[in-house]
Design an enzyme around this catalytic site. Structure first.
Site, PDB file in Angstrom:
ATOM      1  N   SER A   1       0.979  -1.301  -0.038  1.00 20.57           N
ATOM      2  CA  SER A   1      -0.075  -0.213   0.012  1.00 20.57           C
ATOM      3  C   SER A   1       1.039   1.090  -0.126  1.00 20.57           C
ATOM      4  O   SER A   1       1.935   0.928   0.323  1.00 20.57           O
ATOM      5  CB  SER A   1      -1.053   0.071   1.450  1.00 20.57           C
ATOM      6  OG  SER A   1      -1.477   1.296   1.282  1.00 20.57           O
TER       7      SER A   1
ATOM      8  N   TYR B   1      -1.607  -0.590  10.714  1.00 17.83           N
ATOM      9  CA  TYR B   1      -1.664  -1.038   9.293  1.00 17.83           C
ATOM     10  C   TYR B   1      -0.439  -0.712   8.314  1.00 17.83           C
ATOM     11  O   TYR B   1      -0.139  -1.384   7.649  1.00 17.83           O
ATOM     12  CB  TYR B   1      -3.060  -0.306   8.596  1.00 17.83           C
ATOM     13  CG  TYR B   1      -3.583  -0.517   7.285  1.00 17.83           C
ATOM     14  CD1 TYR B   1      -3.665  -1.929   6.681  1.00 17.83           C
ATOM     15  CD2 TYR B   1      -3.041   0.303   6.161  1.00 17.83           C
ATOM     16  CE1 TYR B   1      -3.688  -2.217   5.347  1.00 17.83           C
ATOM     17  CE2 TYR B   1      -3.152  -0.018   4.873  1.00 17.83           C
ATOM     18  CZ  TYR B   1      -3.636  -1.176   4.362  1.00 17.83           C
ATOM     19  OH  TYR B   1      -3.673  -1.593   3.132  1.00 17.83           O
TER      20      TYR B   1
HETATM   21  P1  NAP Z   1     -11.193  -6.296   0.274  1.00 18.51           P
HETATM   22  O1  NAP Z   1     -12.132  -5.881  -0.911  1.00 18.51           O
HETATM   23  O2  NAP Z   1     -11.752  -6.102   1.634  1.00 18.51           O
HETATM   24  O3  NAP Z   1     -10.513  -7.749   0.070  1.00 18.51           O
HETATM   25  C1  NAP Z   1      -9.713  -8.500   0.577  1.00 18.51           C
HETATM   26  C2  NAP Z   1      -9.491  -9.655   0.305  1.00 18.51           C
HETATM   27  O4  NAP Z   1      -8.745 -10.376   1.320  1.00 18.51           O
HETATM   28  C3  NAP Z   1     -10.736 -10.636   0.235  1.00 18.51           C
HETATM   29  O5  NAP Z   1     -10.857 -11.414  -0.760  1.00 18.51           O
HETATM   30  C4  NAP Z   1     -11.043 -11.530   1.582  1.00 18.51           C
HETATM   31  O6  NAP Z   1     -11.397 -12.453   1.506  1.00 18.51           O
HETATM   32  C5  NAP Z   1      -9.278 -11.418   1.820  1.00 18.51           C
HETATM   33  N1  NAP Z   1      -8.799 -11.832   3.087  1.00 18.51           N
HETATM   34  C6  NAP Z   1      -8.874 -10.966   4.130  1.00 18.51           C
HETATM   35  N2  NAP Z   1      -8.340 -11.731   5.144  1.00 18.51           N
HETATM   36  C7  NAP Z   1      -7.988 -12.732   4.853  1.00 18.51           C
HETATM   37  C8  NAP Z   1      -7.273 -13.982   5.621  1.00 18.51           C
HETATM   38  N3  NAP Z   1      -7.112 -13.963   6.845  1.00 18.51           N
HETATM   39  N4  NAP Z   1      -7.231 -15.103   4.933  1.00 18.51           N
HETATM   40  C9  NAP Z   1      -7.329 -15.214   3.594  1.00 18.51           C
HETATM   41  N5  NAP Z   1      -7.929 -14.129   2.867  1.00 18.51           N
HETATM   42  C10 NAP Z   1      -8.258 -12.943   3.516  1.00 18.51           C
HETATM   43  O7  NAP Z   1      -9.978  -5.326  -0.066  1.00 18.51           O
HETATM   44  P2  NAP Z   1      -8.954  -5.024  -1.133  1.00 18.51           P
HETATM   45  O8  NAP Z   1      -9.146  -3.488  -1.103  1.00 18.51           O
HETATM   46  O9  NAP Z   1      -9.300  -5.830  -2.318  1.00 18.51           O
HETATM   47  O10 NAP Z   1      -7.422  -5.302  -0.809  1.00 18.51           O
HETATM   48  C11 NAP Z   1      -6.883  -6.216  -1.016  1.00 18.51           C
HETATM   49  C12 NAP Z   1      -5.180  -5.689  -0.652  1.00 18.51           C
HETATM   50  O11 NAP Z   1      -4.873  -4.426  -1.230  1.00 18.51           O
HETATM   51  C13 NAP Z   1      -4.925  -5.889   0.587  1.00 18.51           C
HETATM   52  O12 NAP Z   1      -3.598  -6.210   1.118  1.00 18.51           O
HETATM   53  C14 NAP Z   1      -5.124  -4.392   1.075  1.00 18.51           C
HETATM   54  O13 NAP Z   1      -4.047  -3.781   2.106  1.00 18.51           O
HETATM   55  C15 NAP Z   1      -4.458  -3.812  -0.143  1.00 18.51           C
HETATM   56  N6  NAP Z   1      -4.727  -2.284  -0.446  1.00 18.51           N
HETATM   57  C16 NAP Z   1      -6.112  -1.899  -0.631  1.00 18.51           C
HETATM   58  C17 NAP Z   1      -6.065  -0.491  -0.974  1.00 18.51           C
HETATM   59  C18 NAP Z   1      -7.575   0.138  -0.991  1.00 18.51           C
HETATM   60  O14 NAP Z   1      -7.897   1.309  -0.751  1.00 18.51           O
HETATM   61  N7  NAP Z   1      -8.628  -0.629  -1.141  1.00 18.51           N
HETATM   62  C19 NAP Z   1      -5.209   0.674  -1.113  1.00 18.51           C
HETATM   63  C20 NAP Z   1      -3.986  -0.043  -0.972  1.00 18.51           C
HETATM   64  C21 NAP Z   1      -3.754  -1.409  -0.552  1.00 18.51           C
HETATM   65  P3  NAP Z   1     -12.184 -13.208   2.507  1.00 18.51           P
HETATM   66  O15 NAP Z   1     -12.897 -12.139   3.582  1.00 18.51           O
HETATM   67  O16 NAP Z   1     -13.310 -14.210   1.948  1.00 18.51           O
HETATM   68  O17 NAP Z   1     -11.475 -14.088   3.323  1.00 18.51           O
END
Ligand code: NAP
Length: 238
Positions: free
Chosen positions: A141, A154
């Site tokens: 991130s 985080y």
């Molecule tokens: P999201 O829509 O909440 O998706 C998160 C994914 O991670 C889901 O598929 C969830 O699936 C899975 N997950 C969470 N905890 C888990 C666990 N303990 N074991 C296995 N799977 C798990 O969020 P996203 O925005 O796509 O985030 C994906 C990545 O991008 C994260 O690492 C986040 O830190 C990073 N990121 C996001 C943003 C943003 O603004 N959205 C910005 C920078 C970085 P289940 O709940 O089904 O397990």
């Protein structure tokens, strides 16, 4: 197709960025091994991939659980015979001032966002080293490159991911394995819909597809070239 005959593990593939990466990589010919905790969402992903002739193995598990990680890597090898790409994407954030954050919340963020990346890397690398090739993309991130109010832990997990990524990159480049941290700014997913977050205007932030396209770029450069650390920002978020 850019990823024909490739095999990619995508963690957190049930929704958001991970799902977009799984769909795009499959569209480009990769066989997908998807892991997350929500089985129904994984089944929906599998149906969508298979409806277009792709291949998708799903594994219901927790990336912070060593046994789940080991089993999902073994299952991928049994089913597809190799692993070319690992996308460590699963992660989450809890937004609170540090004095309000519980120790359990601290432990959970470290376990999912950092221990999960360590575990998958540890169990996938021997296969890539044997092949003398591979790509690991850690979805970090922009919070892993600066300090963020109410997101101290985080952000720290993502700084940890970046330090780990860069160190591993030096460790395994001699095996032609490329390791990258991809650091997005705000992306329009469920991630931002949590208490305490203050996302910029929804229609101006990045889309999961933008992150997927960047991951594809990392995975498809000529083998001699490696993008090792990338910040992906929304152009005009506010
Ligand atoms: P999201 O829509 O909440 O998706 C998160 C994914 O991670 C889901 O598929 C969830 O699936 C899975 N997950 C969470 N905890 C888990 C666990 N303990 N074991 C296995 N799977 C798990 O969020 P996203 O925005 O796509 O985030 C994906 C990545 O991008 C994260 O690492 C986040 O830190 C990073 N990121 C996001 C943003 C943003 O603004 N959205 C910005 C920078 C970085 P289940 O709940 O089904 O397990």
């Amino acid at each position: 197709m850019l990823l024909e005959n490739k095999v990619a593990i995508v963690t957190g593939a049930s929704r958001g960025i991970g799902r977009s990466i799984a769909l795009l990589f499959s569209k480009e010919g990769a066989k997908i091994s998807a892991i997350a905790r929500t089985e129904q969402d994984l089944k929906n992903l599998k149906d969508e991939i298979e409806s277009t002739g792709g291949k998708c193995l799903i594994f219901k598990g927790d990336v912070s659980d060593e046994n789940d990680v080991k089993k999902s890597v073994e299952k991928t090898i049994q089913e597809f015979g190799k692993i070319d790409i690992l996308v460590n994407n699963a992660g989450f954030g809890i937004y609170k001032p540090v004095v309000e954050l519980t120790t359990e919340e601290f432990d959970k963020m470290v376990a999912v966002n950092f221990r999960g990346v360590f575990l998958f890397t540890k169990y996938v690398l021997p296969h890539m080293m044997r092949q003398n090739s591979g790509v690991i993309i850690n979805i970090s991130s922009i919070a892993g490159t600066l300090g963020v109010r109410n997101m101290a832990v985080y952000a720290a997990t993502k700084w940890a991911v970046n330090g780990f990524t860069e160190s591993i990159m030096h460790e395994v480049r001699e095996y032609n394995i490329r390791v990258a941290s991809l650091c997005p700014g705000s992306v329009d997913t469920n991630f931002s819909n949590v208490a305490g977050s203050n996302p910029p205007t929804k229609d101006k932030v990045l889309k999961p597809e933008d992150v997927a396209q960047t991951a594809l770029l990392i995975a498809t450069l000529p083998e001699r070239a490696m993008l090792s650390h990338l910040i992906l920002r929304p152009t005009n978020p506010r």
